[in-house]
Motif scaffolding. Structure first.
Motif, short mmCIF file in Angstrom:
data_model
loop_
_atom_site.label_atom_id
_atom_site.label_comp_id
_atom_site.label_asym_id
_atom_site.label_seq_id
_atom_site.Cartn_x
_atom_site.Cartn_y
_atom_site.Cartn_z
N PRO A 158 85.28 40.84 11.99
CA PRO A 158 84.13 40.47 12.83
C PRO A 158 84.19 38.99 13.18
O PRO A 158 84.53 38.16 12.33
N PRO A 159 83.86 38.63 14.42
CA PRO A 159 83.98 37.22 14.84
C PRO A 159 83.04 36.28 14.09
O PRO A 159 83.27 35.08 14.05
N ASN A 160 81.95 36.83 13.52
CA ASN A 160 81.00 35.97 12.81
C ASN A 160 81.28 35.90 11.31
O ASN A 160 80.44 35.47 10.53
N SER A 161 82.47 36.34 10.90
CA SER A 161 82.82 36.31 9.49
C SER A 161 83.94 35.31 9.25
O SER A 161 84.55 34.79 10.18
N SER A 162 84.22 35.06 7.98
CA SER A 162 85.34 34.18 7.61
C SER A 162 86.53 34.97 7.11
O SER A 162 87.45 34.41 6.53
N ALA A 163 86.49 36.30 7.32
CA ALA A 163 87.57 37.16 6.85
C ALA A 163 88.76 37.12 7.80
O ALA A 163 88.60 37.05 9.02
N ILE A 164 89.95 37.18 7.23
CA ILE A 164 91.19 37.20 8.00
C ILE A 164 92.03 38.35 7.46
O ILE A 164 92.28 38.43 6.26
N GLU A 165 92.45 39.26 8.33
CA GLU A 165 93.31 40.35 7.88
C GLU A 165 94.74 40.08 8.30
O GLU A 165 95.00 39.58 9.40
#
Length: 297
Positions: A158-165
């Protein structure tokens, strides 16, 4: 005759002083005009240099994310030779030897276990520990599951998260994926360590800061993540650039230009134009003072 001759001296001196005053005034007007012409060109040159500095800062920040991910990401051959657990443990050990653990707040591995996409968290020793899927990663879980079933688009955080896959492909040429790693960028660490260091290196290397800088999430009135002033400086910014790419860990696939954060830079005087005008006024005052001294002499 002596009386007339003596009276002529004050008049001559007054005339000379008047002429010097006129000349000084003309020189002042010409100087103000000339510095004005220079000042109109100077902001454009300063802005071009600032844009280059800002782009370099953004590239350095994005490259740090990519380099940290690349250090932690095993390839398919490592997983086949060592097994997933050992491959990830060794990569983690090498990474912690030369990087800060706090760069990422959380690191996960998504892999198939008995027909189900399971999530494992890497502990402080790099050992894979089974864990529940957090709510903010559910969209990633759904798209990864669809991907393993042979359909669906590549997962996107999600663009509003800090997650990177970051996918681990079965071959160097690409899909299908055999695993994914998921990284949560530690915003607090970026705020306290990474961004201040890069701002000092690329924008404010001297003892006195030249620019105010803020980083906020993309979008109108996005929350501020970092600021040298404690507030968003995007309003009236002299330069802005996107940082923290959506596909930071995806090996180049997806929209490279899509970013999550906006870096805004504004001169401490309020703008580059204001800074140039202030220098112009200061130089004019100094020149007038010098001309006055010369005239008085």
């Amino acid at each position: 005759d002596e009386t007339v001759h003596g009276a002529a001296h004050p008049r001559l001196e007054l005339a000379l002083l008047g002429a010097i005053g006129v000349v000084c005034g003309i020189l002042s007007i010409l100087q103000y005009k000339w510095t004005g012409e220079l000042s109109r060109a100077e902001p454009a040159l300063l802005r071009a240099g600032l844009n280059n500095q800002v782009r370099r800062l953004a590239q350095a920040f994005d490259n740090e994310i990519r380099e940290n991910i690349a250090s932690l990401l095993p390839d398919a051959s490592e997983i086949r030779q060592l097994g997933a657990r050992e491959a990830h443990r060794l990569r983690y050990a090498d990474w912690t030897a030369s990087h800060e653990r706090a760069f990422f707040g959380r690191i996960g591995v998504a892999a198939v276990d008995r027909g189900t996409l399971a999530l494992y968290a890497l502990d402080r020793s790099g050992v894979m520990q089974p864990t529940e899927w957090p709510a903010e990663w559910q969209s990633l879980r759904d798209s990864m599951t669809a991907r393993l079933d042979g359909g669906g688009r590549p997962p996107n955080a999600p663009p509003n998260s800090s997650a990177i896959e970051a996918p681990i492909f079965s071959t160097p040429d690409g899909p299908p994926e055999i695993e994914w790693m998921i990284f949560d960028l530690n915003e607090d660490y970026a705020r306290r360590r990474t961004l201040p260091r890069l701002v000092t290196e690329y924008l404010n290397p001297g003892a006195e800061p030249v620019y105010d800088v803020s980083v906020s999430t993309v979008g109108a009135d996005g929350p501020v993540i970092y600021s040298t002033r404690g507030a968003n400086v995007a309003s009236g910014a002299d330069a802005t650039v996107g940082i923290f790419p959506m596909q930071a860990g995806a090996g180049g696939r997806g929209h490279r230009d899509a970013t999550r954060w906006t870096l805004a830079v504004r001169h401490c005087e309020g703008s580059l134009d204001a800074a140039v005008a202030r220098v112009r006024t200061r130089n004019l005052v100094i020149s007038l003072a010098l001309i006055g001294l010369l005239g008085g002499a």
